[in-house]
Design an enzyme around this catalytic site. Structure first.
Site, mmCIF file in Angstrom:
data_model
loop_
_atom_site.group_PDB
_atom_site.id
_atom_site.type_symbol
_atom_site.label_atom_id
_atom_site.label_comp_id
_atom_site.label_asym_id
_atom_site.label_seq_id
_atom_site.Cartn_x
_atom_site.Cartn_y
_atom_site.Cartn_z
ATOM 1 N N ILE A 17 0.839 -1.201 0.000
ATOM 2 C CA ILE A 17 0.000 0.000 0.000
ATOM 3 C C ILE A 17 0.875 1.252 0.000
ATOM 4 O O ILE A 17 0.546 2.256 -0.644
ATOM 5 C CB ILE A 17 -0.944 -0.018 1.212
ATOM 6 N N ASP A 66 12.509 3.789 10.965
ATOM 7 C CA ASP A 66 11.794 2.778 11.737
ATOM 8 C C ASP A 66 10.798 3.523 12.601
ATOM 9 O O ASP A 66 11.188 4.246 13.536
ATOM 10 C CB ASP A 66 12.774 1.983 12.598
ATOM 11 N N ARG A 125 3.834 13.784 15.385
ATOM 12 C CA ARG A 125 4.594 14.694 16.245
ATOM 13 C C ARG A 125 5.731 15.343 15.460
ATOM 14 O O ARG A 125 5.965 16.556 15.547
ATOM 15 C CB ARG A 125 5.144 13.925 17.436
ATOM 16 N N TYR A 155 -3.653 -6.217 17.333
ATOM 17 C CA TYR A 155 -3.675 -5.455 16.081
ATOM 18 C C TYR A 155 -4.962 -4.656 15.961
ATOM 19 O O TYR A 155 -4.947 -3.455 15.649
ATOM 20 C CB TYR A 155 -3.520 -6.429 14.918
ATOM 21 N N LYS A 159 -5.318 -0.556 15.832
ATOM 22 C CA LYS A 159 -5.943 0.117 14.696
ATOM 23 C C LYS A 159 -7.197 0.877 15.119
ATOM 24 O O LYS A 159 -7.484 1.961 14.589
ATOM 25 C CB LYS A 159 -6.271 -0.900 13.605
#
Length: 259
Positions: A17, A66, A125, A155, A159
């Site tokens: 994606i 990361d 941020r 998960y 989300k």
């Protein structure tokens, strides 16, 4: 050319994606900072695309990142600002999950929440002031797992947190002209399905008769990041082929597959 003269930061931009989003934004005239913990893979795709479109080399840049490491995020975003001078769009795509025997294992929860919920927070941020300056847009990639109970509790919980994050930040950042939304994909044909028999076995669960392609999600991200969505903020948009329209059918199949 909705992104002509605009700069986007895309996390997880080397594959799936993320890369589809990079291509969509480049196709529409944007400049893109690609953040990924696999910078070589991203750079290879940029080189390949440059062979088709010579302008890519000037409009795309790769930064190692990361999202589970705040210092890494800050360095990558600083590099993007040094290269392009501004940020108009943040697409927080990086995320993922893996299966464990104990779904309540603390280390697993810490890892999955850090990646899927804290990761977008770290990116926001780092990009916040630049987005306020540009009156920009944020799009985070959630999941149907964060809207309904499809299993994978760590998960799904992470989300789901993006939905409330988007609502709160829509209120906080709205007066500064910054919009923030979430896309919630269903099953998408990405590398996560390697070794799992492929995603097409789940196609019968979807009213539209197929699983999603990365480009399906990229299209929704581009819409929400563009001026076409200038009066949309704090929303979670399912991009799921209709799976949430018939969740009982989906759950019946999933439960049956575990017998």
């Amino acid at each position: 050319m909705r992104f002509d003269d605009r700069v986007a930061v895309v996390s997880g931009g080397a594959n799936g994606i993320g890369w589809a989003t990079v291509e969509r934004l480049l196709d529409e005239g944007g400049r893109v900072a690609i953040l990924d913990r696999e910078p070589e893979a991203a750079a290879a795709k940029v080189t390949e695309r440059t062979e088709r479109d010579a302008t890519t080399s000037d409009r795309a840049a790769v930064f190692e990142c990361d999202v589970m490491d705040a210092a890494s995020v800050d360095r990558a975003v600083s590099g993007a600002l040094d290269r392009f001078g501004r940020i108009d769009v943040l697409a927080a795509v990086a995320g993922g999950d893996h299966f464990v025997d104990d779904e309540l294992d603390e280390d697993h929860w810490n890892e999955i929440v850090s990646l899927n919920l804290h990761g977008p927070v770290r990116l926001i941020r780092a990009c916040r002031q630049a987005l306020i300056t540009s009156r920009g847009a944020i799009v985070m990639v959630g999941s149907v797992n964060g809207v309904a109970a499809y299993g994978e509790p760590a998960y799904g919980s992470a989300k789901a947190g993006l939905t409330l994050l988007a609502k709160n930040l829509a209120v906080d950042l709205g007066p500064a002209g910054v919009r923030i939304n979430v896309v919630a994909p269903g099953t998408v044909r990405t590398r996560v399905w390697e070794g799992q028999g492929g995603p097409d076995r789940l196609a019968p669960l979807y009213p539209l008769g197929r699983v999603g392609e990365p480009a399906d999600i990229a299209s929704a991200i581009a819409f929400l990041a563009s001026d076409d969505a200038s009066w949309i903020t704090g929303v979670t948009l399912p991009v799921d082929g209709g799976s949430l329209a018939g969740p009982l059918v989906v759950m019946d199949h999933l439960l049956g597959s575990q017998e």
